[in-house]
Design an enzyme around this catalytic site. Structure first.
Site, PDB file in Angstrom:
ATOM      1  N   GLU A  15       0.903  -1.135   0.135  1.00 26.05           N
ATOM      2  CA  GLU A  15       0.023   0.038   0.010  1.00 26.05           C
ATOM      3  C   GLU A  15       0.871   1.253   0.038  1.00 26.05           C
ATOM      4  OE1 GLU A  15      -3.638  -0.378   2.171  1.00 26.05           O
ATOM      5  OE2 GLU A  15      -3.667   1.664   2.601  1.00 26.05           O
ATOM      6  N   TYR A 351       5.322   5.402  11.947  1.00 19.27           N
ATOM      7  CA  TYR A 351       4.040   5.881  10.844  1.00 19.27           C
ATOM      8  C   TYR A 351       2.859   6.458  11.892  1.00 19.27           C
ATOM      9  CZ  TYR A 351       0.459   5.087   7.360  1.00 19.27           C
ATOM     10  OH  TYR A 351      -0.487   5.593   6.353  1.00 19.27           O
TER      11      TYR A 351
END
Length: 917
Positions: A15, A351
């Site tokens: 992704e 992240y």
DNA sequence: GCAAGGTC
């Protein structure tokens, strides 16, 4: 998949680039790993040999960047004026790769042509599954023979180069246990996308074109570019802001009374709270207070020692990061995410878009842990990091578990040491504990007591205060509301908040608290008055439930689409009807829509209310743009106006459902005929009265509520408002009209609204803040101040004010109390929440009141040990004899208090000889 | 010029 001797080429797609890199690094074991650029500068391609279930493969691992495709209407519907917005509920849509993703698409196509397998490494959630199918669509279009498989992994992998043992196991296991992709998951997202697009585009186009041209909306420089968007996330977000604002606005301060007690000893001061908290009844409180003063010796009846612990915060997820940055640094959530993204891209933090607020048990934070080890050299908390890692110090404890895990990312944490980089702004330098200097330990020392111990309080006071409205929503509060109701995702919440500001729906003050603008309030008010829940979070909640059903296979995508869009289209058409009814204000550019609506909806259209326009009218002036009379459908007109002789009079229905016939020249012409309050329906007919002038005067078909008219009157009546109709005149006399008599407040139409919300909005006109009428019936509107409305409601209030706030000097608003004890009593209060100034209008002659917490404060003048000596003789006598037992906060004696049973000032009710008679 | 969701 069958095994084979020759090596097959496998295209793996993740992704995002960081996951592609991690997957490649782990699977290759860093052996024979080659990297080359793709067509997109961000999405590189990793190549290495690997064996899957005995089959030797040549692995290519690349990535997309989130969704590869977008959903859009077909070209012929994309221009705003290309179609009737209602058509957007069924106009054909298509999924396509937008131009900025074409290079990724090209890479995928080129590689897919040369591969036999396609393995999808998208995030393991619904959006990830949907992206997977986008990738499949692109790849199979150029290579229909691809074998498509999905890798399911839950390992927390990100840019941290120190993969845990578990991550290695997970990724290898995923590669060896490939499964087919899950169409149900992808379908759920397809449904959501289509619903969001159709609803968003139709409502946005419609309300923008309608309202922007009909009103003078002072928002930004270029009004023509103003977009009044509607979205299933942004509107509920606005709803939270408006609802709280209404609560604050409609709050009526209520006076309460409280008994406070303190005791000073060698060990310190104890403050005792009254078990009853506070009372709203002054007399009751005085009686109890009197009893205390009379016998002031306190006895300790219970001693409970309790340890209070202060826990460190849970590991950080996105929402908490945004909340804390807002709370401590006043950073907007949007800016916070920008900074976090910078830090992430530069490799300093993990992240930043994650729901996870607990570290996996397998994450190695402690022994040899890079996460903490890295920080040992920091000038501020480096020594703390060293102590943490020192087994002798014994201060290590594992981070707490917040209970959330998105199975895709770890909590947000630092990944690389930095004592600050040159390019960093102040905002990049945020960090945690000892280290975490933004919270204090709090706590204080209090004396110890033993059971049965007696003491005389150092002070015993009867104090007063007033209830205060809740504060406006802060950015952190707003994030909590959205999180609780499922509005947006952790990655998008800040976008929705920013959108409110960008659209001029809300403003944020220096304390990060949100207020709606006139525009935002008018829109929510309009939707609320229509009875729609479109500004509430329920619509999104229903959609979320439906998506879940689709992802579980319990409902089909088409089924959900049809039900949801059908409901939304009904709402839309209703809104549309109202627009058609008020079409005299519509812009010429959309004239065709009106005829379409009227033509399709017949009588219902003309009977509908015009809530959105009415709500806008409260806040904004009409635009001067020509409102061609020819655009108005003739059947709604009742007659030419005999007063101004310029405009027509038309049938209208006000906020409370009452009918009237008013001049279109309003506000210049105020000619109006109010109809009986018992009218339930009124429809203009084509019949013309043959006696009234100036004509033509169209007759109206009335329906009356049976129970509200005398039995000998017919519930159905074809009437004339021109003056010839005796029956109508009689019914007006009997039933009255709806003119300015309604006492309906802004109670939300939602029956599911909380009790608190309902109560909070009792009775106050949103326009002048007076009770007893609604905003459309506000007398202020008819007093020549109409033009001032667009400049803000407070202007209106200050005109009426006669006194200023004692604290800030600003003019106060006159309001009317609506509480059980003081219903109808008028008071002045300051607009500022900080001042909390309020004063009863009827007490202004002997102005003895002021700021909350000060006014009427009673204090026992003998609230020291001397008081104890009075005990035996009876405090009552002392109170009466000295006459100064109670003094006000200003030191003035308080007089005029008397027994509420018999009225005798010589005693209080608890000692009244007449009590119980 | 419109939504919300990914992500750079």
């Amino acid at each position: 998949m069958s095994g084979g001797r020759s090596s097959i080429r496998v295209l793996n797609v993740a992704e995002k680039p960081s996951v592609a890199k991690s997957v490649a690094t782990i699977l290759s074991g860093n052996q024979g790993l080659r990297v080359r650029d793709g067509r997109s500068r961000y999405n590189r391609i990793f190549e290495f040999p690997y064996t899957i279930n005995g089959q030797s493969t040549n692995m290519l691992v690349t990535s997309v960047t989130g969704h590869l495709m977008e959903l859009e209407f077909e070209d012929r519907f994309r221009k705003w004026h290309s179609c009737d917005p209602a058509q957007l509920f069924q106009a054909p849509v298509r999924k396509f790769v937008p131009s900025d993703k074409l290079d990724i698409k090209k890479t995928l196509e080129e590689e897919a042509r040369r591969c036999q397998w396609l393995v999808l490494w998208l995030d393991c959630d619904r959006e990830g599954e949907n992206i997977a199918f986008e990738v499949v669509q692109v790849c199979t279009a150029v290579n229909p023979h691809l074998t498509v498989r999905r890798a399911h992994f839950s390992a927390l992998i990100d840019s941290n180069p120190h993969f845990s043992e578990q991550a290695l196991i997970d990724i290898h296991e995923a590669a060896q246990n490939l499964v087919p992709p899950n169409k149900f998951f992808a379908d759920a997202v397809d449904a959501r996308q289509e619903i969001d697009l159709r609803i968003g585009a139709s409502f946005t186009r419609f309300q923008t074109m309608l309202l922007r041209d009909a009103f003078v909306i002072d928002a930004g420089n270029d009004e023509r570019n103003l977009v009044l968007s509607y979205g299933p996330c942004q509107f509920p977000t606005l709803g939270f802001v408006v609802e709280r604002y209404w609560e604050v606005q409609s709050h009526e301060p209520e006076e309460f009374w409280v008994i406070n007690c303190s005791h000073k000893s060698d060990e310190g001061i104890s403050t005792f709270n009254w078990m009853r908290g506070h009372l709203f009844d002054y007399t009751c409180t005085v009686v109890i207070y009197e009893m205390c003063v009379q016998e002031p010796t306190a006895t300790v009846t219970n001693v409970r020692k309790q340890e209070k612990l202060k826990y460190p915060p849970h590991p950080l997820n996105t929402i908490e990061l945004e909340k804390r940055a807002s709370r401590y640094f006043r950073m907007s959530s949007e800016h916070t995410m920008k900074v976090a993204e910078d830090l992430y891209q530069a490799g300093f933090i993990s992240y930043p878009r994650t729901e996870t607020d607990s570290f996996s048990q397998r994450t190695n934070l402690h022994v040899g842990a890079a996460i903490v080890e890295e920080q040992q050299g920091h000038p501020v908390w480096g020594s703390y990091a060293q102590r943490l890692l020192d087994p002798g110090a014994g201060i290590w404890r594992n981070p707490s578990n917040g209970g959330h895990d998105d199975k895709a990312h770890p909590p947000i944490h630092p990944t690389k040491f930095s004592a600050g980089e040159r390019s960093w702004s102040q905002d990049h330098l945020k960090n945690y504990l000892d280290v975490y200097c933004f919270e204090s330990w709090g706590g204080s020392l209090i004396p110890s007591y033993v059971l049965g111990q007696q003491f005389v309080p150092t002070s015993l006071t009867l104090d007063s205060g007033v209830t205060r409205p809740p504060p406006l929503l802060s950015e952190a509060d707003l994030l909590s509301c959205m999180d609780k109701e499922g509005i947006g995702t952790d990655a998008t919440m800040h976008d929705h908040i920013k959108k409110l500001l960008d659209r001029f729906y809300a403003t944020k003050d220096a304390n990060t608290r949100f207020s709606p603008t006139n525009l935002g309030e008018a829109l929510v008010m309009g939707y609320d008055d229509m009875g729609y829940q479109l500004w509430k979070p329920y619509l999104r909640a229903v959609m979320e439930r439906d998506m879940k059903a689709v992802s579980e296979g319990a409902k089909s995508k088409d089924e959900v689409l049809e039900t949801c869009l059908h409901q939304m289209k009904s709402c839309f058409l209703d809104l549309y009807d109202q627009y058609a009814y008020y079409s005299m204000w519509k812009p010429t550019t959309v004239v065709s829509y009106v005829f379409w609506a009227v033509g399709n909806l017949g009588d219902k259209a003309r009977l509908n209310k015009v809530k959105l326009l009415q709500a806008m009218e409260i806040f904004f002036e009409r635009s001067n743009r020509p409102a061609g009379e020819e655009q108005h459908t003739s059947r709604e007109v009742i007659r030419p106006c005999g007063l101004c002789q310029e405009s027509n009079m038309v049938l209208k229905q006000n906020r409370d459902g009452n009918f009237m016939v008013g001049c279109l020249g309003y506000p210049q012409c105020r000619n109006v005929v109010w109809l009986p309050g018992s009218v339930s329906e009124a429809a203009v007919t084509t019949n013309i009265c043959n006696s009234c002038t100036p004509g033509p005067v169209y007759l109206i078909q009335f329906k009356f509520r049976r129970l509200e008219i005398p039995p000998d009157y017919n519930a159905s009546h074809l009437g004339c408002i021109g003056g010839c109709d005796e029956i109508l005149k009689q019914l007006i006399e009997i039933c009255g009209t709806g003119n300015r008599t309604s006492a309906r407040g802004r109670v939300p139409t939602a029956s599911s609204g909380s009790a608190q919300q309902s109560n909070s909005r009792q009775g106050a006109c949103i326009y002048c803040h007076q009770g007893g009428h609604s905003s459309t019936d506000c007398p202020s509107q008819f007093s020549g101040h109409l033009g001032a409305r667009s400049r803000g409601r407070n202007v209106q209030q200050s005109d009426e004010s006669t006194i200023s706030c004692d604290i800030c000097g600003a003019p106060c608003a006159l309001r009317t109390a609506n509480t059980a004890n003081n219903r109808g009593r008028k008071f002045y209060s300051c607009q500022s929440q900080e001042c909390n100034f309020f004063v009863w209008e009827d007490s202004l002659n002997n102005r003895s009141v002021g700021r909350s917490g000060q006014r009427s404060t009673m204090r026992a003048s003998a609230s020291n040990s001397r008081q104890g000596s009075d005990r035996g003789r009876g405090g009552r006598g002392a109170a009466r004899g000295a006459g100064v037992t109670f003094v006000s906060a200003t030191g003035d004696p308080v007089s005029g208090r008397r027994c509420f049973v018999c009225g005798d000032p010589s005693h209080f009710a608890n000692n009244c000889p007449n009590r119980g008679n």
